[in-house]
Design an enzyme around this catalytic site. Structure first.
Site, PDB file in Angstrom:
ATOM      1  N   ASP A 157     -16.197  -1.154   8.462  1.00 35.40           N
ATOM      2  CA  ASP A 157     -17.063  -1.408   7.241  1.00 35.40           C
ATOM      3  C   ASP A 157     -18.020  -2.508   7.464  1.00 35.40           C
ATOM      4  OD1 ASP A 157     -15.092   0.386   5.914  1.00 35.40           O
ATOM      5  OD2 ASP A 157     -13.860  -1.150   5.280  1.00 35.40           O
ATOM      6  N   TYR A 185      -9.200   3.725  -4.816  1.00 31.51           N
ATOM      7  CA  TYR A 185      -8.291   4.787  -5.060  1.00 31.51           C
ATOM      8  C   TYR A 185      -8.262   5.511  -6.516  1.00 31.51           C
ATOM      9  CZ  TYR A 185      -6.758   2.737  -0.571  1.00 31.51           C
ATOM     10  OH  TYR A 185      -6.858   2.352   0.894  1.00 31.51           O
ATOM     11  N   GLU A 191       1.037  -1.360  -0.066  1.00 33.12           N
ATOM     12  CA  GLU A 191       0.077  -0.030   0.230  1.00 33.12           C
ATOM     13  C   GLU A 191       0.953   1.162  -0.015  1.00 33.12           C
ATOM     14  OE1 GLU A 191      -3.667  -0.366   2.431  1.00 33.12           O
ATOM     15  OE2 GLU A 191      -2.841  -2.020   3.437  1.00 33.12           O
ATOM     16  N   ASN A 218     -10.718  -0.293  10.361  1.00 29.84           N
ATOM     17  CA  ASN A 218      -9.539  -0.050   9.671  1.00 29.84           C
ATOM     18  C   ASN A 218      -8.850   1.135  10.838  1.00 29.84           C
ATOM     19  OD1 ASN A 218      -7.537   1.414   8.333  1.00 29.84           O
ATOM     20  ND2 ASN A 218      -8.716   1.208   6.411  1.00 29.84           N
ATOM     21  N   ARG A 258     -12.168   3.452  11.156  1.00 28.64           N
ATOM     22  CA  ARG A 258     -13.407   3.341  10.337  1.00 28.64           C
ATOM     23  C   ARG A 258     -13.891   1.832  10.244  1.00 28.64           C
ATOM     24  NH1 ARG A 258     -11.600   3.480   5.096  1.00 28.64           N
ATOM     25  NH2 ARG A 258     -12.257   1.496   4.669  1.00 28.64           N
TER      26      ARG A 258
END
Length: 308
Positions: free
Chosen positions: A252, A211, A16, A271, A250
């Site tokens: 999900d 992204y 990443e 996350n 965060r």
């Protein structure tokens, strides 16, 4: 806090890295705009020596993936006694291990999908569970290595056991949850807005959807009932607390509203280092709540500490 020296940690050693560089540069520019003295640090294996020489007041952690959000860099910062943003060593390591995070979430009463924690070579040519199901690496982010096995497939995808697989030998196999992709940030223990993510391609929310410009559409506030909206927020805060997170996180979710009136809401993962790129979700959630990007990163620096 303005005028303080902030080292923005970016890049790093994981797959990443490009996302981290984008996040880091965006955050560094915003912090400069807020009056901080900023040093951009492209993190390598000499990071401890680099930081010991720089002696920043705060480290802004904009790293993603292994080494950056699994407790590794957090341990280095604890050793050097440099206050840092986001979660601490234990919460970072726990959240990065999807299987163990699911165990903690389930114990906290958060609904999770039925699943198995396996060695990828144990899957072989037989389905580990009835399709449809999802195979994902236990310790990767940004949807790297996620494979969806559809109903009717005669055997698991061969890539899982092949030499081309680059995501570690531990994988999580879990029941595929149809429906909508929802996500909710938590800041200082308080839920932000709920966003629905609609991949433009119609596929799941993969790396490109996350992204690439125009890869997905973010709908905030998510067009769901008030009851489900508040339930997502409640569960996101509960997951943040159960993992011991600090700063911003965060969570999900998948929401299947096709079968029952209330639908099925399933927590997928948390996350601890949400993306901070121009297309990222948490900055959008903060903006929806009236907080600019500059104000968001300023708060994160002011919140930084050790022993997190």
């Amino acid at each position: 806090m303005s005028g303080k020296h902030v080292a923005v940690l970016m890049g790093g050693l994981s797959a990443e890295r490009p996302v981290s560089l984008s996040s880091g540069n965006a955050c560094a520019t915003a912090l400069e705009g807020e009056g901080f003295r900023v040093t951009r640090v492209d993190v390598g294996r000499d990071v401890a020596a680099v930081l010991a020489e720089l002696r920043p007041d705060v480290a802004f952690n904009a790293l993603h993936g292994p080494y950056g959000e699994d407790g590794s860099i957090q341990g280095v910062l604890e050793y050097l006694r440099i206050p840092y943003t986001h979660s601490g060593v234990l919460a970072s390591a726990l959240a990065m291990d999807k299987a163990r995070a699911k165990t903690v979430a389930a114990a906290a009463g958060i609904p999770v999908a039925a699943g198995l924690d396996l060695n990828r070579f144990d899957i072989g040519n037989k389905h580990p569970m009835e399709p449809p199901y999802v195979v994902k690496p236990v310790c990767e982010g940004s949807s790297f290595g996620v494979v969806i096995v559809k109903e009717g497939q005669s055997h698991p995808p061969q890539v899982i056991g092949s030499s081309d697989w680059r995501y570690g030998d531990r994988v999580m196999v879990e029941r595929y949850i149809a429906g909508r992709e929802l996500t909710c940030g938590v800041m200082d223990g308080v839920a932000l807005g709920v966003t629905e993510i609609v991949p433009v391609s119609g596929a799941f929310y993969d790396y490109d959807s996350k992204y690439a410009d125009g890869g997905s559409k973010h709908v905030i506030p998510a067009q769901i009932s008030l009851n489900i909206y508040q339930k997502v927020q409640t569960l996101a805060v509960k997951a943040h607390q159960a993992m011991g997170c600090r700063g911003v996180s965060r969570s999900d979710f998948r929401f299947d509203d096709t079968k029952t009136e209330d639908g099925e809401l399933i927590w997928l993962e948390i996350n601890t280092q949400p993306g901070m790129t121009p297309t990222s979700l948490v900055p959008e959630m903060a903006a929806h709540g009236g907080r600019s990007f500059g104000e968001l990163v300023r708060w994160m620096v002011e919140d930084a500490s050790c022993s997190r």
